[in-house]
Scaffold this active site. Structure first.
Site, short mmCIF file in Angstrom:
data_model
loop_
_atom_site.label_atom_id
_atom_site.label_comp_id
_atom_site.label_asym_id
_atom_site.label_seq_id
_atom_site.Cartn_x
_atom_site.Cartn_y
_atom_site.Cartn_z
CG HIS A 171 -0.14 -0.06 2.52
ND1 HIS A 171 0.04 -1.25 3.20
CD2 HIS A 171 0.54 0.87 3.23
CE1 HIS A 171 0.77 -1.04 4.28
NE2 HIS A 171 1.10 0.25 4.33
NE ARG A 209 8.52 -7.26 9.57
CZ ARG A 209 7.43 -6.52 9.35
NH1 ARG A 209 7.44 -5.58 8.41
NH2 ARG A 209 6.34 -6.72 10.05
CG ASP A 256 4.55 -3.99 6.77
OD1 ASP A 256 4.58 -4.33 7.96
OD2 ASP A 256 3.66 -3.24 6.30
CE LYS A 285 -4.25 -12.54 8.00
NZ LYS A 285 -4.52 -12.46 9.46
CD GLU A 319 3.40 -7.83 9.64
OE1 GLU A 319 3.27 -7.34 10.77
OE2 GLU A 319 3.14 -7.20 8.59
N GLY A 363 -2.41 -19.01 15.63
CA GLY A 363 -2.18 -20.42 15.84
C GLY A 363 -1.57 -21.08 14.63
CG HIS A 366 7.02 -3.93 14.78
ND1 HIS A 366 7.46 -4.83 13.83
CD2 HIS A 366 6.03 -3.22 14.18
CE1 HIS A 366 6.78 -4.66 12.72
NE2 HIS A 366 5.91 -3.69 12.89
#
Length: 470
Positions: A118, A222, A224, A227, A251, A256, A322
């Site tokens: 985004h 990494r 961000d 998902k 990320e 779970g 974080h």
């Protein structure tokens, strides 16, 4: 795993003082990562030698992009205005390059936190980036802005309205389509973060961005909000050329492992449909449960075998990151301070995963994680972790309160979460170096000296031990 099989496993794991062996297996690459969360790039540079001497092999740093430099709030770094330049409250391209050079000179890799899903929620929901005012500022101070440029033509914008998905807000975070194609919005009429569409133009610019960072000496990314991105989008961006000799991890927050809706709908497909690594949220949640009331340390014998940890070759492990303290929705996941320390002994002592150590600059929770990177126990755990690299793991004993395991003959870890001492009698044959002191790195004492086929390991209440042979 079927419910009956899971029950059988957990029942067997609960047998007090059992000598369950996982077996000695190939060691996963497990170099420790310092998450220098929202640190100034100049501060990371200044600490490069210290970071190396502590034993870190990589540092994850603040997103290198343009965001509102006048706003020092941590979340501002996750609101990109332009990916063609580096300029924000924690540094610019020059300080970023200085930091990369300083760490690389110490043999420490830089992993850049990147935001590809985004752009910023600003200017009354505008979808032209970086916006006319920013382009005008570029042109009026071309010398400065061209020195911050990674790629592209700063005389014009990079993204327009046609480069974004429809302005719909996610209402159901378990709906895969919504999560991966709509916007993350707040309440009260918030229009949300403009969600980039994976069209050819967008993908090309994102490739240019990553290539520029790689050319500056960055060794990993990494991802961000992974998902919120489709596997198609991710696989279009991360070409084989970009991925070569780079460490990538995404990320994907879940509550779970196998059987959990978020895991089954998001993390499992991500691991299946990309070759990236990921935060091991299943293991984190499993650790929390083990240390919780009515939880059992026996459940930590082999979490991957019961679907509660991802492949150890692809896992970034942690006890805090974080998102947990700095987002109200996750604060319930913060562990008791002693439990967090004991959990660090588990992820730093076990075989598999790259452990990530969160060291905060925001001062949240009364500075609880400020300078955590050099805390005495973390420094000792890094020494243990690096010493036992390449050694297989065997669980020697476990019960509901404690677990004891070895890393070849080169190290032993014992963790006791309960309020009373736990003693484990262990057969030492072919498992340890005899007639040698094993010293606990956490206390610089508590010697273990083995000279017979049986030894009783004593684990004091609410304590971890990490022994190395002298």
């Amino acid at each position: 795993m079927k419910t009956t099989a899971l029950k059988r496993f957990l029942s067997a794991a609960m047998i007090s003082l059992s000598l369950t062996s996982i077996g000695v297996v190939q060691q996963a690459s497990a170099d420790a990562i310092l998450h220098a969360f929202d640190w100034n790039y100049s501060d990371v540079s200044a600490k490069a030698t210290e970071i190396k001497n502590l034993g870190y092999k990589a540092v994850l740093v603040a997103p290198p992009l343009k965001s509102n430099a006048a706003n020092s709030a941590w979340w501002q770094r996750y609101q990109p205005q332009d990916i063609r330049v580096i300029d924000h409250a924690r540094g610019n391209k020059q300080s970023f390059q200085t930091m990369v050079n300083a760490l690389n000179a110490q043999g420490v890799a830089v992993y850049a936190d990147i935001v590809l899903n985004h752009m910023a929620n600003e200017r009354n929901a505008a979808t032209d980036f970086p916006g006319a005012a920013a382009v005008s500022a570029y042109n009026s101070n071309a010398t400065y802005w061209n020195s911050q440029k990674l790629f592209g033509d700063l005389t014009q914008g990079i993204f327009g309205s046609g480069d974004f998905n429809p302005a719909n807000c996610i209402s159901d975070y378990n709906d895969v389509w919504q999560v991966q194609n709509w916007r993350m919005c707040g309440g009260g009429g918030d229009t949300g973060l403009p969600d980039l569409n994976p069209n050819n133009w967008v993908v090309t610019q994102q490739r240019n961005y990553l290539t520029s960072l790689k050319n500056m000496g960055v060794k990993g990314f990494r991802i961000d909000a992974a998902k919120h991105m489709t596997a198609y989008h991710l696989n279009q961006i991360f070409t084989s050329t970009i991925k070569t000799n780079m460490y990538l991890f995404g990320e994907i927050i879940t509550s779970g492992g196998a059987g959990n809706v978020e895991f089954d709908r998001f993390l499992s497909p991500y691991l299946r449909d990309t070759d990236h690594n990921a935060y091991d949220f299943p293991l984190f949640q499993h650790i929390r449960n083990a240390f919780g009331f009515n939880g059992s340390m026996s459940s930590l014998v082999d979490p991957q075998a019961v679907g509660q940890a991802i492949d150890r070759f692809r896992a970034v492990t942690f006890t805090i990151n974080h998102d947990i303290p700095l987002n109200s929705g996750f604060r319930a996941w913060i562990m008791d301070a002693t439990d967090e320390k004991l959990a660090y002994a588990y992820i730093m002592g076990r075989d598999g995963g790259k452990p990530l150590i969160f060291s905060d600059s925001t001062g949240t929770d009364s500075n609880r994680w400020v300078n955590a990177y050099k805390a005495t126990h973390i420094a000792a755990m890094l020494k243990f972790h690096n010493t036992v690299q390449g050694q297989g793991m065997e669980v020697l004993a476990h019960n509901s309160c404690a677990i004891l395991f070895r890393r070849g003959e080169e190290g032993v870890v014992g963790i006791n979460k309960c309020g009373s001492q736990q003693n484990f009698s262990v057969n030492t044959n072919s498992r340890f170096k005899w007639y040698r002191n094993y010293r606990d790195v956490l206390t610089n004492g508590n010697l273990v000296y083995i000279n017979s086929s049986s030894y009783i390991f004593a684990l004091p209440a609410r304590t971890a031990r990490m022994w190395l042979p002298e």
